[in-house]
Scaffold this motif. Structure first.
Motif, PDB file in Angstrom:
ATOM      1  N   ASP A  59      26.935  48.944  37.985  1.00  0.00           N
ATOM      2  CA  ASP A  59      27.681  50.200  37.890  1.00  0.00           C
ATOM      3  C   ASP A  59      28.688  50.339  39.021  1.00  0.00           C
ATOM      4  OD1 ASP A  59      26.220  50.819  35.657  1.00  0.00           O
ATOM      5  OD2 ASP A  59      24.798  52.114  36.708  1.00  0.00           O
ATOM      6  N   LEU A  60      28.295  49.910  40.233  1.00  0.00           N
ATOM      7  CA  LEU A  60      29.201  49.980  41.370  1.00  0.00           C
ATOM      8  C   LEU A  60      30.416  49.083  41.175  1.00  0.00           C
ATOM      9  CD1 LEU A  60      29.654  51.097  44.239  1.00  0.00           C
ATOM     10  CD2 LEU A  60      28.376  49.133  45.107  1.00  0.00           C
ATOM     11  N   ALA A  61      30.182  47.870  40.687  1.00  0.00           N
ATOM     12  CA  ALA A  61      31.293  46.956  40.443  1.00  0.00           C
ATOM     13  C   ALA A  61      32.223  47.481  39.356  1.00  0.00           C
ATOM     14  CB  ALA A  61      30.747  45.578  40.050  1.00  0.00           C
ATOM     15  N   ALA A  62      31.638  48.036  38.286  1.00  0.00           N
ATOM     16  CA  ALA A  62      32.459  48.587  37.206  1.00  0.00           C
ATOM     17  C   ALA A  62      33.277  49.766  37.703  1.00  0.00           C
ATOM     18  CB  ALA A  62      31.572  49.005  36.038  1.00  0.00           C
ATOM     19  N   GLY A  63      32.679  50.618  38.531  1.00  0.00           N
ATOM     20  CA  GLY A  63      33.411  51.748  39.085  1.00  0.00           C
ATOM     21  C   GLY A  63      34.532  51.313  40.004  1.00  0.00           C
ATOM     22  N   TRP A  69      42.812  50.596  39.601  1.00  0.00           N
ATOM     23  CA  TRP A  69      44.134  50.888  39.031  1.00  0.00           C
ATOM     24  C   TRP A  69      44.632  52.259  39.458  1.00  0.00           C
ATOM     25  CZ3 TRP A  69      46.031  46.572  37.641  1.00  0.00           C
ATOM     26  CH2 TRP A  69      45.204  45.569  37.130  1.00  0.00           C
ATOM     27  N   ARG A  70      43.732  53.225  39.590  1.00  0.00           N
ATOM     28  CA  ARG A  70      44.165  54.533  40.078  1.00  0.00           C
ATOM     29  C   ARG A  70      44.590  54.460  41.539  1.00  0.00           C
ATOM     30  NH1 ARG A  70      39.731  55.970  36.828  1.00  0.00           N
ATOM     31  NH2 ARG A  70      38.318  56.029  38.618  1.00  0.00           N
ATOM     32  N   VAL A  71      43.804  53.754  42.340  1.00  0.00           N
ATOM     33  CA  VAL A  71      44.167  53.585  43.753  1.00  0.00           C
ATOM     34  C   VAL A  71      45.487  52.833  43.875  1.00  0.00           C
ATOM     35  CG1 VAL A  71      43.473  52.511  45.925  1.00  0.00           C
ATOM     36  CG2 VAL A  71      41.780  53.689  44.525  1.00  0.00           C
ATOM     37  N   LEU A  72      45.636  51.792  43.065  1.00  0.00           N
ATOM     38  CA  LEU A  72      46.867  51.004  43.082  1.00  0.00           C
ATOM     39  C   LEU A  72      48.084  51.879  42.786  1.00  0.00           C
ATOM     40  CD1 LEU A  72      47.966  48.054  43.276  1.00  0.00           C
ATOM     41  CD2 LEU A  72      47.763  47.957  40.792  1.00  0.00           C
ATOM     42  N   GLY A  73      47.982  52.727  41.763  1.00  0.00           N
ATOM     43  CA  GLY A  73      49.096  53.595  41.411  1.00  0.00           C
ATOM     44  C   GLY A  73      49.428  54.589  42.511  1.00  0.00           C
ATOM     45  N   VAL A  74      48.405  55.209  43.091  1.00  0.00           N
ATOM     46  CA  VAL A  74      48.633  56.202  44.151  1.00  0.00           C
ATOM     47  C   VAL A  74      49.252  55.547  45.377  1.00  0.00           C
ATOM     48  CG1 VAL A  74      47.482  57.768  45.764  1.00  0.00           C
ATOM     49  CG2 VAL A  74      46.827  57.762  43.355  1.00  0.00           C
ATOM     50  N   VAL A  75      48.719  54.408  45.794  1.00  0.00           N
ATOM     51  CA  VAL A  75      49.224  53.735  47.001  1.00  0.00           C
ATOM     52  C   VAL A  75      50.659  53.260  46.794  1.00  0.00           C
ATOM     53  CG1 VAL A  75      48.931  51.714  48.478  1.00  0.00           C
ATOM     54  CG2 VAL A  75      46.949  53.060  47.815  1.00  0.00           C
ATOM     55  N   LEU A  76      50.950  52.665  45.653  1.00  0.00           N
ATOM     56  CA  LEU A  76      52.302  52.183  45.397  1.00  0.00           C
ATOM     57  C   LEU A  76      53.304  53.324  45.338  1.00  0.00           C
ATOM     58  CD1 LEU A  76      51.739  49.386  42.720  1.00  0.00           C
ATOM     59  CD2 LEU A  76      52.045  49.147  45.178  1.00  0.00           C
ATOM     60  N   LEU A  77      52.946  54.402  44.667  1.00  0.00           N
ATOM     61  CA  LEU A  77      53.857  55.544  44.567  1.00  0.00           C
ATOM     62  C   LEU A  77      54.079  56.194  45.928  1.00  0.00           C
ATOM     63  CD1 LEU A  77      55.521  57.457  42.832  1.00  0.00           C
ATOM     64  CD2 LEU A  77      53.438  58.790  42.411  1.00  0.00           C
ATOM     65  N   ALA A  78      52.997  56.391  46.683  1.00  0.00           N
ATOM     66  CA  ALA A  78      53.131  57.015  47.996  1.00  0.00           C
ATOM     67  C   ALA A  78      53.959  56.134  48.937  1.00  0.00           C
ATOM     68  CB  ALA A  78      51.750  57.279  48.591  1.00  0.00           C
ATOM     69  N   SER A  79      53.742  54.827  48.884  1.00  0.00           N
ATOM     70  CA  SER A  79      54.505  53.911  49.734  1.00  0.00           C
ATOM     71  C   SER A  79      55.985  53.937  49.367  1.00  0.00           C
ATOM     72  CB  SER A  79      53.966  52.488  49.593  1.00  0.00           C
ATOM     73  OG  SER A  79      52.603  52.426  49.930  1.00  0.00           O
ATOM     74  N   GLY A 122      28.388  29.042  42.632  1.00  0.00           N
ATOM     75  CA  GLY A 122      27.869  30.385  42.433  1.00  0.00           C
ATOM     76  C   GLY A 122      28.395  31.406  43.415  1.00  0.00           C
ATOM     77  N   ALA A 123      29.323  31.012  44.291  1.00  0.00           N
ATOM     78  CA  ALA A 123      29.865  31.954  45.275  1.00  0.00           C
ATOM     79  C   ALA A 123      31.008  32.742  44.656  1.00  0.00           C
ATOM     80  CB  ALA A 123      30.336  31.196  46.517  1.00  0.00           C
ATOM     81  N   ASP A 124      30.687  33.640  43.737  1.00  0.00           N
ATOM     82  CA  ASP A 124      31.703  34.454  43.095  1.00  0.00           C
ATOM     83  C   ASP A 124      32.277  35.457  44.080  1.00  0.00           C
ATOM     84  OD1 ASP A 124      31.345  33.178  40.676  1.00  0.00           O
ATOM     85  OD2 ASP A 124      29.787  34.579  40.023  1.00  0.00           O
ATOM     86  N   VAL A 125      33.532  35.834  43.846  1.00  0.00           N
ATOM     87  CA  VAL A 125      34.186  36.831  44.688  1.00  0.00           C
ATOM     88  C   VAL A 125      33.558  38.196  44.419  1.00  0.00           C
ATOM     89  CG1 VAL A 125      36.361  37.997  45.175  1.00  0.00           C
ATOM     90  CG2 VAL A 125      36.337  35.538  44.761  1.00  0.00           C
ATOM     91  N   ASN A 126      33.191  38.894  45.480  1.00  0.00           N
ATOM     92  CA  ASN A 126      32.557  40.195  45.359  1.00  0.00           C
ATOM     93  C   ASN A 126      33.468  41.175  44.618  1.00  0.00           C
ATOM     94  OD1 ASN A 126      31.746  43.031  46.284  1.00  0.00           O
ATOM     95  ND2 ASN A 126      30.093  41.794  47.133  1.00  0.00           N
ATOM     96  N   ALA A 127      32.907  41.927  43.685  1.00  0.00           N
ATOM     97  CA  ALA A 127      33.711  42.824  42.846  1.00  0.00           C
ATOM     98  C   ALA A 127      34.318  43.976  43.629  1.00  0.00           C
ATOM     99  CB  ALA A 127      32.836  43.381  41.718  1.00  0.00           C
ATOM    100  N   LEU A 128      33.765  44.312  44.793  1.00  0.00           N
ATOM    101  CA  LEU A 128      34.299  45.414  45.583  1.00  0.00           C
ATOM    102  C   LEU A 128      35.494  45.001  46.438  1.00  0.00           C
ATOM    103  CD1 LEU A 128      30.996  47.083  46.856  1.00  0.00           C
ATOM    104  CD2 LEU A 128      32.414  47.758  44.915  1.00  0.00           C
ATOM    105  N   LEU A 129      35.695  43.703  46.631  1.00  0.00           N
ATOM    106  CA  LEU A 129      36.735  43.241  47.547  1.00  0.00           C
ATOM    107  C   LEU A 129      38.151  43.643  47.131  1.00  0.00           C
ATOM    108  CD1 LEU A 129      35.627  39.700  48.749  1.00  0.00           C
ATOM    109  CD2 LEU A 129      35.636  41.853  49.995  1.00  0.00           C
ATOM    110  N   PRO A 130      38.535  43.539  45.847  1.00  0.00           N
ATOM    111  CA  PRO A 130      39.913  43.921  45.515  1.00  0.00           C
ATOM    112  C   PRO A 130      40.281  45.324  45.965  1.00  0.00           C
ATOM    113  CG  PRO A 130      38.901  42.779  43.671  1.00  0.00           C
ATOM    114  CD  PRO A 130      37.816  42.994  44.675  1.00  0.00           C
TER     115      PRO A 130
END
Length: 247
Positions: A59-63, A69-79, A122-130
């Motif tokens: 659930d944490l990774a899905a969230g 995408w919402r964070v991306l939009g806000v940061v890009l627009l504000a910048s 098996g060392a997948d990239v952590n879903a929270l990192l992006p």
């Protein structure tokens, strides 16, 4: 192993024990299989809820992915708006946003190569990192952008010579940007000495992005683009007529 506890009315609880690590691919696949099984066996519309470490991580990774995408939009627009108001230019913020996105994407490409393609199996990239790395890197990259472009804009508005302004900006910001980037890269790179894989990945991604940004992006690509664009760097519809004396 599974144990069923039914209250006899409207709720059935199943306790399932497995041997999968909560943050591994096997646990994620097990959760998907459980939900698929529930969808086939339960009546239509009957909810199936899962708890436990693996379910919480899922659930944490899905969230995090959904909120990216919402964070991306806000940061890009504000910048974009901030740089537009600061430098009174349309192309400067567009260039800054494009260069920062290029830097972040390149850092994640290196992260994937280092930990998935060349790292241990098996060392997948952590879903929270992006989500975390994007916000950190974008903030640091904008700092370097403001340092460099402010010097260029200051000289350009004083002399009207775009080529000389780019050289002036590079001459006066190359050393502080390099030193600041080196400090930040070493700081975040220190996380790679820890035993936690997610810390190692985060430290590597941020350090790689900072190095790319301070060398290839900020010292090569940005000055080259500003040199090629010339006076168009400082174009803003209607601004010249409002300021009158602005170069």
């Amino acid at each position: 192993m599974a144990t069923v506890m039914d209250n006899g009315r409207d709720l059935t609880v199943m306790l399932i024990a497995d041997r999968c690590a909560p943050d591994g691919d096997a646990a994620a696949g097990f959760q998907r299989d459980l939900h698929a099984l529930g969808a086939r066996l339960l009546p239509a519309g009957q909810p199936m809820l899962a708890v436990g470490p693996a379910a919480r991580l899922g659930d944490l990774a899905a969230g995090a992915v959904g909120g990216l995408w919402r964070v991306l939009g806000v940061v890009l627009l504000a910048s974009f708006v901030l740089l537009l108001l600061t430098f009174r230019s349309l192309l400067i913020p567009v260039k800054a946003v494009a260069m920062n996105l290029l830097c972040v994407c390149a850092a994640f490409g290196l992260l994937t190569v280092a930990f998935q393609d060349l790292g241990r199996e098996g060392a997948d990239v952590n879903a929270l990192l992006p989500l975390v790395v994007f916000t950190i890197v974008f903030g640091l990259s904008l700092d370097y952008e403001v340092f460099l472009v402010h010097r260029i804009a200051e000289h350009y508005r004083r002399t009207g010579d775009n080529t000389a302004a780019v050289l002036h900006g590079l001459r006066h910001t190359a050393r502080p940007i390099t030193l600041a980037a080196a400090i930040m890269a070493v700081t975040f790179g220190g996380l790679m000495l820890t035993r936690r894989l997610d810390f190692q990945q985060g430290g590597f991604a941020v350090a790689a992005a900072i190095i790319l940004d301070a060398t290839i992006i900020r010292m090569v690509l940005v000055p080259c683009l500003m040199r090629l664009l010339g006076h168009r760097n400082w174009w803003l519809p209607g601004f010249r007529s409002r300021r009158g004396s602005a170069p």
